[in-house]
Write a protein that holds these residues in place. Structure first.
Motif, PDB file in Angstrom:
ATOM      1  N   GLU A 122      56.776  37.953  16.422  1.00 16.23           N
ATOM      2  CA  GLU A 122      58.153  37.484  16.574  1.00 16.23           C
ATOM      3  C   GLU A 122      58.396  36.224  15.753  1.00 16.23           C
ATOM      4  N   LEU A 123      57.434  35.311  15.745  1.00 14.22           N
ATOM      5  CA  LEU A 123      57.565  34.084  14.959  1.00 14.22           C
ATOM      6  C   LEU A 123      57.620  34.398  13.466  1.00 14.22           C
ATOM      7  N   ARG A 125      58.517  37.153  12.009  1.00 15.24           N
ATOM      8  CA  ARG A 125      59.787  37.830  11.711  1.00 15.24           C
ATOM      9  C   ARG A 125      60.935  36.822  11.608  1.00 15.24           C
ATOM     10  N   LYS A 126      60.941  35.855  12.498  1.00 16.45           N
ATOM     11  CA  LYS A 126      62.032  34.870  12.556  1.00 16.45           C
ATOM     12  C   LYS A 126      61.951  33.837  11.444  1.00 16.45           C
ATOM     13  N   GLU A 127      60.761  33.343  11.176  1.00 18.32           N
ATOM     14  CA  GLU A 127      60.618  32.187  10.283  1.00 18.32           C
ATOM     15  C   GLU A 127      60.173  32.529   8.861  1.00 18.32           C
ATOM     16  N   LEU A 128      59.371  33.574   8.692  1.00 19.40           N
ATOM     17  CA  LEU A 128      58.810  33.866   7.374  1.00 19.40           C
ATOM     18  C   LEU A 128      59.200  35.239   6.844  1.00 19.40           C
ATOM     19  N   GLY A 129      59.605  36.127   7.721  1.00 23.19           N
ATOM     20  CA  GLY A 129      59.922  37.496   7.309  1.00 23.19           C
ATOM     21  C   GLY A 129      58.687  38.366   7.331  1.00 23.19           C
ATOM     22  N   GLN A 130      57.774  38.122   6.396  1.00 19.12           N
ATOM     23  CA  GLN A 130      56.527  38.868   6.334  1.00 19.12           C
ATOM     24  C   GLN A 130      55.403  37.959   5.842  1.00 19.12           C
ATOM     25  N   GLY A 211      56.494  45.407  11.375  1.00 21.19           N
ATOM     26  CA  GLY A 211      57.227  45.274  10.125  1.00 21.19           C
ATOM     27  C   GLY A 211      57.068  43.920   9.449  1.00 21.19           C
ATOM     28  N   VAL A 212      56.011  43.181   9.792  1.00 19.35           N
ATOM     29  CA  VAL A 212      55.868  41.829   9.235  1.00 19.35           C
ATOM     30  C   VAL A 212      54.687  41.703   8.277  1.00 19.35           C
ATOM     31  N   LEU A 213      54.054  42.823   7.934  1.00 14.39           N
ATOM     32  CA  LEU A 213      52.987  42.799   6.945  1.00 14.39           C
ATOM     33  C   LEU A 213      53.559  43.298   5.625  1.00 14.39           C
ATOM     34  N   VAL A 395      54.412  23.995  17.835  1.00 13.88           N
ATOM     35  CA  VAL A 395      53.469  24.833  18.545  1.00 13.88           C
ATOM     36  C   VAL A 395      54.212  25.745  19.518  1.00 13.88           C
ATOM     37  N   ILE A 396      53.751  26.986  19.596  1.00 11.16           N
ATOM     38  CA  ILE A 396      54.391  27.974  20.493  1.00 11.16           C
ATOM     39  C   ILE A 396      53.355  28.485  21.475  1.00 11.16           C
TER      40      ILE A 396
END
Length: 396
Positions: A122-123, A125-130, A211-213, A395-396
């Motif tokens: 989720e992180l 996808r939100k911050e870097l896309g892939q 879908g983040v690779l 940090v998450i």
């Protein structure tokens, strides 16, 4: 509080935030002093708080300018107790990365769990896309499989028969003989479950399904082979079975990722002082002799030097990545040079409690052991009162 090292066997139960930060900065400085790398842009490091995982994150960020996500266990300080060295290392890295204008995030939790994988996806996808590089560098003694719910424990034992050889108490310098009984079939199975490639495969599957690779992504994991001296307890023992599984996983992953231009490798590195290696009988004595020889020959490397060489001369040098007959990247080439191993073997035969300080680099081993926890770092005042509570940004 004034923080001093407290040891229990092969672990240190305290860590020094200032010392850890200084050592992280030393690694960053090393990378920045060398030519930049045309490498990955967005990197996930699973097991990012120490050793090769931390070094990979530093090289990716400060050598290639990559954005990074690090996965490691949560470990804030409590009353009268420090945080872990990994927590302090990560705090220092995050601060330096943000000051350099790089995106940098930490996901804390059990790397083996489905929850941690979901949080990371989720992180990303939100911050870097892939992500286009996934580094798997997890060292753990226990794993609970998120699919089966089964908990496994790893052991460091030989296979087939009792193993006897020299070992050293690296705190006292006492050289003794140790005998280790062979592992059972169940112990071997559990060691493979913990330290083999199953979780690496689960991470890659989860990243692809999420879908983040990125297409063309690279993934690597670290392994070790070592010399004839350590073969019976390491490569031919339970941990060797786990490494065989890890290497088989790399081949399978490479086949799976190649359809989209991706690749997977196991990187075979040299023997280094880590918390994991300190726990393996025989290995600290071998490393002490190895360090003596490699330092005298001017070819000694630590984690950061090995990792920079991996990225700059192997993974991202352009063209085909050089591998051995088993498809592994070898950065243990200097350790296994014939002249190096011949001299180490000679020292091994001669070393005793009485001459260990002269024949080996046990002093260097001890220093590096304590440096794992932020101690014995040049320029740090260990008599100063320091705050053990350190926050990790993002940090998450």
């Amino acid at each position: 509080m004034i923080i001093k090292p407290r040891t229990r066997g092969f672990i240190c139960t305290t860590a020094h935030p200032t010392g850890c930060a200084a050592q992280v900065q030393e690694q960053i400085n090393y990378v920045k002093e060398h030519p930049s790398i045309q490498g990955p842009r967005n990197v996930l490091v699973i097991g990012a708080s120490a050793g090769y995982g931390l070094a990979s994150r530093i090289v990716a960020a400060f050598g290639a300018g990559a954005n990074t996500v690090g996965i490691y266990r949560h470990s804030e300080s409590k009353a009268g107790r420090t945080s872990s060295a990994g927590w302090y290392n990560s705090a220092a890295f995050e601060q330096a990365a943000q000051q350099a204008g790089l995106k940098s995030y930490s996901v804390t939790g059990d790397a083996f769990s489905a929850e941690t994988k979901a949080k990371a996806i989720e992180l990303i996808r939100k911050e870097l896309g892939q992500v286009d590089l996934v580094v798997y560098s997890v060292a753990s003694a226990r794993r609970t499989d998120p699919v089966t719910g089964e908990t496994s424990n790893s052991v460091l034992k030989p296979l087939g028969g009792t193993y006897t050889n020299k070992t050293v108490n690296f705190h006292s310098g006492e050289v003794t003989s140790i005998s280790i009984e062979p592992a059972t079939e169940q112990e071997t199975k559990e060691t493979v479950a913990v330290m083999g490639g199953d979780d690496w495969q689960q991470w890659i599957d989860a990243l692809r399904e999420g879908g983040v690779l990125a297409d063309g992504a690279t993934t690597i994991s670290y392994s070790y082979i070592g010399s004839q001296i350590t073969q019976a307890i390491y490569r031919e023992g339970t941990i060797g079975q786990a490494k065989d599984h890890l290497e088989a996983t790399a081949k399978s992953l490479n086949e799976q990722l190649s359809s989209n231009g991706g690749r997977a490798f196991v990187t075979v590195s040299k023997a280094l002082v880590t918390q994991s290696s300190s726990a393996i009988p025989v290995v600290p004595l071998y490393i002490s002799a190895l360090y003596k020889v490699m330092k005298e020959k001017g070819i000694h490397e630590g984690c950061i030097e090995q990792t920079y060489r991996l990225f700059s001369e192997r993974l991202y040098a352009g063209g085909e990545v050089p591998v051995d007959a088993e498809g592994r990247i070898r950065i243990d080439d200097w350790e296994l040079r014939e002249d190096v191993q011949a001299e180490v073997a000679s020292l091994w035969e001669a070393v005793t409690t009485e001459n260990i300080e002269q024949l080996t680099d046990l002093a260097g081993y001890r220093k590096e052991f304590f440096q794992l926890f932020g101690f014995e770092t040049d320029g740090v005042d260990y008599e100063a009162d320091v705050e053990p509570q350190v926050d990790v940004p993002n940090v998450i």
